[in-house]
Write a protein that holds these residues in place. Structure first.
Motif, PDB file in Angstrom:
ATOM      1  N   SER A   1       0.841  -1.195   0.000  1.00 28.99           N
ATOM      2  CA  SER A   1       0.000   0.000   0.000  1.00 28.99           C
ATOM      3  C   SER A   1       0.879   1.249   0.000  1.00 28.99           C
ATOM      4  O   SER A   1       2.101   1.175   0.115  1.00 28.99           O
ATOM      5  CB  SER A   1      -0.948  -0.016   1.204  1.00 28.99           C
ATOM      6  N   ARG A   2       0.232   2.382  -0.141  1.00 32.24           N
ATOM      7  CA  ARG A   2       0.947   3.651  -0.189  1.00 32.24           C
ATOM      8  C   ARG A   2       0.477   4.518   0.965  1.00 32.24           C
ATOM      9  O   ARG A   2      -0.668   4.449   1.356  1.00 32.24           O
ATOM     10  CB  ARG A   2       0.696   4.341  -1.527  1.00 32.24           C
ATOM     11  N   ARG A   3       1.389   5.341   1.477  1.00 32.11           N
ATOM     12  CA  ARG A   3       1.006   6.230   2.571  1.00 32.11           C
ATOM     13  C   ARG A   3       1.827   7.504   2.535  1.00 32.11           C
ATOM     14  O   ARG A   3       2.887   7.543   1.929  1.00 32.11           O
ATOM     15  CB  ARG A   3       1.099   5.527   3.912  1.00 32.11           C
ATOM     16  N   LYS A   4       1.296   8.507   3.206  1.00 26.53           N
ATOM     17  CA  LYS A   4       1.964   9.800   3.273  1.00 26.53           C
ATOM     18  C   LYS A   4       2.920   9.799   4.458  1.00 26.53           C
ATOM     19  O   LYS A   4       2.578   9.348   5.551  1.00 26.53           O
ATOM     20  CB  LYS A   4       0.928  10.914   3.434  1.00 26.53           C
ATOM     21  N   VAL A   5       4.122  10.324   4.224  1.00 30.13           N
ATOM     22  CA  VAL A   5       5.127  10.470   5.276  1.00 30.13           C
ATOM     23  C   VAL A   5       5.792  11.832   5.082  1.00 30.13           C
ATOM     24  O   VAL A   5       5.759  12.409   4.003  1.00 30.13           O
ATOM     25  CB  VAL A   5       6.197   9.347   5.235  1.00 30.13           C
ATOM     26  N   PRO A   6       6.407  12.370   6.138  1.00 29.24           N
ATOM     27  CA  PRO A   6       7.078  13.658   5.991  1.00 29.24           C
ATOM     28  C   PRO A   6       8.331  13.554   5.122  1.00 29.24           C
ATOM     29  O   PRO A   6       9.042  12.554   5.158  1.00 29.24           O
ATOM     30  CB  PRO A   6       7.427  14.054   7.421  1.00 29.24           C
ATOM     31  N   THR A   7       8.557  14.610   4.359  1.00 22.13           N
ATOM     32  CA  THR A   7       9.816  14.722   3.615  1.00 22.13           C
ATOM     33  C   THR A   7      10.882  15.223   4.594  1.00 22.13           C
ATOM     34  O   THR A   7      10.584  15.510   5.760  1.00 22.13           O
ATOM     35  CB  THR A   7       9.673  15.739   2.464  1.00 22.13           C
ATOM     36  N   HIS A   8      12.101  15.369   4.122  1.00 18.20           N
ATOM     37  CA  HIS A   8      13.165  15.913   4.968  1.00 18.20           C
ATOM     38  C   HIS A   8      12.760  17.312   5.466  1.00 18.20           C
ATOM     39  O   HIS A   8      12.908  17.628   6.649  1.00 18.20           O
ATOM     40  CB  HIS A   8      14.486  15.967   4.198  1.00 18.20           C
ATOM     41  N   GLU A   9      12.227  18.146   4.550  1.00 17.70           N
ATOM     42  CA  GLU A   9      11.791  19.499   4.913  1.00 17.70           C
ATOM     43  C   GLU A   9      10.645  19.452   5.925  1.00 17.70           C
ATOM     44  O   GLU A   9      10.581  20.251   6.847  1.00 17.70           O
ATOM     45  CB  GLU A   9      11.356  20.286   3.663  1.00 17.70           C
ATOM     46  N   GLY A  10       9.729  18.505   5.736  1.00 17.10           N
ATOM     47  CA  GLY A  10       8.631  18.342   6.680  1.00 17.10           C
ATOM     48  C   GLY A  10       9.132  17.959   8.057  1.00 17.10           C
ATOM     49  O   GLY A  10       8.641  18.443   9.079  1.00 17.10           O
ATOM     50  N   GLY A  11      10.134  17.095   8.100  1.00 18.29           N
ATOM     51  CA  GLY A  11      10.735  16.694   9.372  1.00 18.29           C
ATOM     52  C   GLY A  11      11.385  17.873  10.074  1.00 18.29           C
ATOM     53  O   GLY A  11      11.282  18.024  11.297  1.00 18.29           O
ATOM     54  N   LEU A  12      12.052  18.734   9.300  1.00 19.40           N
ATOM     55  CA  LEU A  12      12.668  19.920   9.890  1.00 19.40           C
ATOM     56  C   LEU A  12      11.620  20.873  10.454  1.00 19.40           C
ATOM     57  O   LEU A  12      11.867  21.572  11.435  1.00 19.40           O
ATOM     58  CB  LEU A  12      13.523  20.651   8.848  1.00 19.40           C
ATOM     59  N   LEU A  13      10.443  20.878   9.849  1.00 16.63           N
ATOM     60  CA  LEU A  13       9.358  21.748  10.298  1.00 16.63           C
ATOM     61  C   LEU A  13       8.668  21.206  11.549  1.00 16.63           C
ATOM     62  O   LEU A  13       8.048  21.953  12.288  1.00 16.63           O
ATOM     63  CB  LEU A  13       8.331  21.910   9.168  1.00 16.63           C
ATOM     64  N   GLY A  14       8.776  19.900  11.806  1.00 20.48           N
ATOM     65  CA  GLY A  14       8.150  19.316  12.991  1.00 20.48           C
ATOM     66  C   GLY A  14       7.070  18.300  12.679  1.00 20.48           C
ATOM     67  O   GLY A  14       6.238  17.989  13.519  1.00 20.48           O
ATOM     68  N   ILE A  15       7.087  17.766  11.445  1.00 20.28           N
ATOM     69  CA  ILE A  15       6.171  16.679  11.097  1.00 20.28           C
ATOM     70  C   ILE A  15       6.927  15.384  11.341  1.00 20.28           C
ATOM     71  O   ILE A  15       8.017  15.186  10.796  1.00 20.28           O
ATOM     72  CB  ILE A  15       5.696  16.774   9.627  1.00 20.28           C
ATOM     73  N   ILE A  16       6.367  14.535  12.184  1.00 20.05           N
ATOM     74  CA  ILE A  16       7.061  13.306  12.584  1.00 20.05           C
ATOM     75  C   ILE A  16       6.168  12.094  12.340  1.00 20.05           C
ATOM     76  O   ILE A  16       4.974  12.236  12.086  1.00 20.05           O
ATOM     77  CB  ILE A  16       7.474  13.360  14.070  1.00 20.05           C
TER      78      ILE A  16
END
Length: 191
Positions: A138-153
């Motif tokens: 299946s497919r799912r949404k995960v944070p990108t590197h930039e998203g991780g830097l912003l606080g998406i975990i």
């Protein structure tokens, strides 16, 4: 015999079958008989209720009374006074919880809600989330590197169907969404 009398006669047979009674002689239907199957009995009661409504309406099922009229709700718009009242959770929360918090400021009877999918799709477009394939196919949404830097975990959690990866938003990521609410609303309304 009139049409309504025929319907009433048929309904009496259905009622008897629903209650486990032989409609021909009035005797109880044997325990192991298929007529005593609970699922069949429920179907008989359902049909009986439809026939009752047909009889009450003079031979037609009045569907107009059953269907609530659809009211067109306005597109999502955030009241100006709500913008200063967003509350940031100190613990990471999901995009659904963020959407629910935003929707708490609108009248859902009159206006469409802002969905978690709209927020997630905007974050995809902004390059803060990405869609990846996982081992089960299946497919799912995960944070990108930039998203991780912003606080998406991401956090592994246990759910009804086993473990899954939850995408969560730390306080700074929540604030980013609230700060960009107009762009998110605009992306929803443009579709």
């Amino acid at each position: 015999m009139t049409e309504l009398e025929k319907i009433e006669y048929a309904r009496s047979f259905i009622d008897k079958l629903a209650n486990g009674i032989n409609p021909l002689d009035g005797s109880p239907v044997p325990e192991g008989d298929i007529v005593n199957n609970v699922r069949l009995s429920r179907c008989f009661f359902y049909v009986s209720d439809i026939l009752r409504r047909v009889i009450e309406n003079g031979g037609t099922e009045d569907r107009k009374r059953e269907i609530r009229p659809k009211t067109r709700r306005a597109s999502f718009a955030l009241p100006p006074e709500a913008r200063g009242r967003f509350q940031i959770s100190q613990t990471p929360i999901s995009v659904s919880e963020i959407a629910n918090h935003i929707n708490s400021f609108i009248n859902a009877e009159e206006m469409r809600r802002l969905s978690a999918a709209t927020i997630s799709n905007w974050l995809l477009g902004a390059g803060l989330l990405e869609v990846v394939s996982i081992p089960n196919g299946s497919r799912r949404k995960v944070p990108t590197h930039e998203g991780g830097l912003l606080g998406i975990i991401t956090e592994e959690r246990n759910g009804q169907y086993g473990t899954y990866l939850a995408v969560l938003f730390k306080p700074q990521a929540q604030q980013f969404i609230y700060d960009n609410i107009d762009a998110i609303i605009g992306s929803k309304n443009n579709k």
